[in-house]
Design a protein around this motif. Structure first.
Motif, mmCIF file in Angstrom:
data_model
loop_
_atom_site.group_PDB
_atom_site.id
_atom_site.type_symbol
_atom_site.label_atom_id
_atom_site.label_comp_id
_atom_site.label_asym_id
_atom_site.label_seq_id
_atom_site.Cartn_x
_atom_site.Cartn_y
_atom_site.Cartn_z
ATOM 1 N N LEU A 263 43.958 22.303 126.023
ATOM 2 C CA LEU A 263 42.878 23.043 126.699
ATOM 3 C C LEU A 263 42.869 24.509 126.260
ATOM 4 N N ASP A 264 44.058 25.106 126.135
ATOM 5 C CA ASP A 264 44.133 26.490 125.652
ATOM 6 C C ASP A 264 43.638 26.592 124.211
ATOM 7 N N ASN A 265 44.047 25.621 123.379
ATOM 8 C CA ASN A 265 43.584 25.628 121.991
ATOM 9 C C ASN A 265 42.072 25.437 121.912
ATOM 10 N N ALA A 266 41.545 24.584 122.812
ATOM 11 C CA ALA A 266 40.099 24.337 122.817
ATOM 12 C C ALA A 266 39.337 25.617 123.153
ATOM 13 N N ARG A 267 39.823 26.354 124.141
ATOM 14 C CA ARG A 267 39.151 27.621 124.508
ATOM 15 C C ARG A 267 39.177 28.591 123.332
ATOM 16 N N SER A 268 40.328 28.670 122.670
ATOM 17 C CA SER A 268 40.447 29.602 121.537
ATOM 18 C C SER A 268 39.510 29.196 120.408
ATOM 19 N N LEU A 269 39.433 27.895 120.101
ATOM 20 C CA LEU A 269 38.585 27.427 119.016
ATOM 21 C C LEU A 269 37.106 27.620 119.344
ATOM 22 N N LEU A 270 36.724 27.326 120.584
ATOM 23 C CA LEU A 270 35.326 27.496 120.982
ATOM 24 C C LEU A 270 34.923 28.963 120.941
ATOM 25 N N ASP A 271 35.800 29.843 121.417
ATOM 26 C CA ASP A 271 35.495 31.282 121.385
ATOM 27 C C ASP A 271 35.337 31.765 119.950
ATOM 28 N N ALA A 272 36.238 31.307 119.056
ATOM 29 C CA ALA A 272 36.155 31.731 117.662
ATOM 30 C C ALA A 272 34.904 31.204 116.983
ATOM 31 N N SER A 273 34.374 30.093 117.494
ATOM 32 C CA SER A 273 33.172 29.495 116.914
ATOM 33 C C SER A 273 31.897 30.041 117.537
ATOM 34 N N GLY A 274 32.014 30.953 118.489
ATOM 35 C CA GLY A 274 30.840 31.505 119.150
ATOM 36 C C GLY A 274 30.242 30.578 120.178
ATOM 37 N N ILE A 275 31.018 29.669 120.712
ATOM 38 C CA ILE A 275 30.554 28.724 121.728
ATOM 39 C C ILE A 275 31.161 29.119 123.071
ATOM 40 N N THR A 276 30.307 29.282 124.067
ATOM 41 C CA THR A 276 30.794 29.640 125.400
ATOM 42 C C THR A 276 31.557 28.455 125.989
ATOM 43 N N ALA A 277 32.776 28.696 126.449
ATOM 44 C CA ALA A 277 33.620 27.630 126.980
ATOM 45 C C ALA A 277 33.737 27.753 128.490
ATOM 46 N N GLU A 278 33.628 26.630 129.165
ATOM 47 C CA GLU A 278 33.835 26.568 130.609
ATOM 48 C C GLU A 278 34.784 25.405 130.876
ATOM 49 N N ILE A 279 35.985 25.720 131.355
ATOM 50 C CA ILE A 279 37.026 24.709 131.536
ATOM 51 C C ILE A 279 37.435 24.672 132.994
ATOM 52 N N ARG A 280 37.405 23.487 133.576
ATOM 53 C CA ARG A 280 37.818 23.279 134.968
ATOM 54 C C ARG A 280 38.887 22.185 134.996
ATOM 55 N N HIS A 281 39.964 22.492 135.675
ATOM 56 C CA HIS A 281 41.084 21.541 135.749
ATOM 57 C C HIS A 281 41.546 21.456 137.202
ATOM 58 N N SER A 282 41.402 20.304 137.819
ATOM 59 C CA SER A 282 41.795 20.131 139.218
ATOM 60 C C SER A 282 42.609 18.854 139.363
ATOM 61 N N GLY A 283 43.373 18.792 140.451
ATOM 62 C CA GLY A 283 44.175 17.610 140.718
ATOM 63 C C GLY A 283 45.649 17.878 140.510
ATOM 64 N N PRO A 284 46.486 16.921 140.868
ATOM 65 C CA PRO A 284 47.939 17.088 140.745
ATOM 66 C C PRO A 284 48.373 17.043 139.288
ATOM 67 N N PRO A 285 49.621 17.479 139.015
ATOM 68 C CA PRO A 285 50.142 17.405 137.642
ATOM 69 C C PRO A 285 50.146 15.956 137.139
ATOM 70 N N LEU A 286 49.901 15.790 135.856
ATOM 71 C CA LEU A 286 49.810 14.464 135.258
ATOM 72 C C LEU A 286 51.133 14.082 134.597
#
Length: 393
Positions: A263-286
């Motif tokens: 998820l962190d890598n995805a945010r970094s890649l999307l930001d570098a590509s000029g794509i606005t990223a919105e990430i939501r993560h809910s629930g107990p640890p997997l």
């Protein structure tokens, strides 16, 4: 070199045992040599009839063995019909000449064992009856005055068929086990090859996409913002080093993804590509395995968004539910084109197909398709074991 070769052969297991063939059973016809000589010298009464009977017996014996050993005909009625005819000729010779052609009974026993070897109950009854009948006939013969010889004759006759059936069954079982072992080894190699190809595709596809995007950023920023360009170049170096580590882990089979890292890598890649990223993560640890599988989904999904979608906005949502986790990636890009996929089908290349197989093996599912008129949606669901979830927490 020779010693090393021999050791390798021993380590691989015993060499294949040679199965009795037609020539092996044909050699047993030599037990009738005494009566054959009597026919040829004329010492036997009605020698021509005895010789004819021997020829018919020999032909039926060889035909019975040949069809019983033939994989295409051994399960048909032909061997049984030939065996019945062989039994008629055997009893005809024995009753007609009485003290002659007695060794035809062990040969009949061998043919019975070969023909009925796949039916333990029937072969036991047939060989037992044959041994008893031959013992009774030996007892009634005028030259039989020893009870031990009579018992030995009956016992030996039945035992001949038992030995033939046991040896053939053992050889065929060993051949089946060797074939099964080879099939299992081949299947294991194919599974490992498939695992490695999937990992390599997912690793290189994502990593090369990151490198390309950041290299483009370096080219754009270089003339007007060298400091920012240097930062992107440092990221390329870090991504390359990380890719080398991940490839080594994939080769050794210890590659374990992490949902949080991806998820962190995805945010970094999307930001570098000029794509606005919105990430939501809910629930107990997997649990680690569930997180690793979802990490692969995020990696492949975001790689496709960057490379193919032309999107300006991307949302990633991970929602933990009782006993199940839901992951959804949506973008506002070009989608998959004018042709809409069938319900429940996954569109895309080898990456999504490989992910579908991975998730299906874990009891999950993966679906993808257009998100309304524009954009694309990737949905993954996986079951979560409650005990593993507690341990992960």
């Amino acid at each position: 070199m020779k010693c090393g070769t021999e050791k390798t052969e021993r380590d691989e297991g015993p060499l294949p045992s040679k199965a009795p063939n037609m020539r092996t059973f044909a050699l047993f016809l030599l037990v009738n040599i005494h009566d054959t000589i009597s026919v040829l010298t004329g010492e036997m009464p009605l020698a021509w009839l005895g010789g004819l009977g021997e020829l018919v017996f020999t032909a039926l014996y060889l035909a019975t063995i040949a069809t019983a050993l033939d994989e295409r005909r051994r399960d048909t009625r032909v061997p049984l019909i030939l065996l019945a005819a062989l039994a008629v000729v055997t009893f005809g010779l024995a009753l007609g000449y009485w003290t002659r052609w007695q060794m035809c009974f062990p040969l009949l026993s061998l043919a019975t064992g070969v023909t009925l070897r796949r039916n333990p109950r029937l072969i036991g009854a047939a060989l037992g009856a044959l041994g008893i009948i031959y013992g009774l006939m030996a007892m009634l013969r005028a030259d039989s005055d020893s009870t031990g010889d009579i018992v030995a004759a009956g016992w030996g006759t039945g035992l001949a068929g038992v030995v033939a059936a046991s040896v053939l069954n053992l050889v065929e079982s060993n051949a089946t086990l060797r074939a099964t072992r080879e099939q299992l080894a081949h299947a294991a190699v194919e599974r490992e090859r498939l695992r490695f190809s999937r990992d390599l595709h997912d690793l290189l596809g994502h990593t090369l996409s990151v490198i390309v995007v950041k290299a483009e950023a370096v080219r754009r920023l270089g003339p007007r913002n060298p400091e920012a360009a240097f930062g992107q170049a440092a990221d390329i170096e870090a991504v390359g080093r990380q890719a080398l580590t991940e490839i080594r882990e994939a080769v050794t089979g210890y590659r374990e993804g992490s949902l949080t890292t991806e998820l962190d890598n995805a945010r970094s890649l999307l930001d570098a590509s000029g794509i606005t990223a919105e990430i939501r993560h809910s629930g107990p640890p997997l649990p680690p395995q569930t997180g690793a599988l979802l990490g692969w989904v995020v990696r492949e999904g975001i790689t496709n968004v960057v490379r193919h979608s032309g999107a300006s906005h991307c949302e990633i949502e991970v929602r933990g539910e009782p006993g199940r986790v839901h992951l959804e990636i949506t973008d506002d890009g070009r989608g998959v084109g004018p042709a809409e996929p069938e319900a429940g089908k996954v569109t895309g290349g080898n990456g999504l197909k490989g992910l579908t197989e991975r998730l299906a093996a874990a009891g999950g599912s993966l679906g993808s398709g257009p998100d309304g008129k524009h954009g694309f949606r990737l949905v993954a669901e996986l079951p979560v074991d409650e005990d593993e979830e507690v341990r992960a927490a």
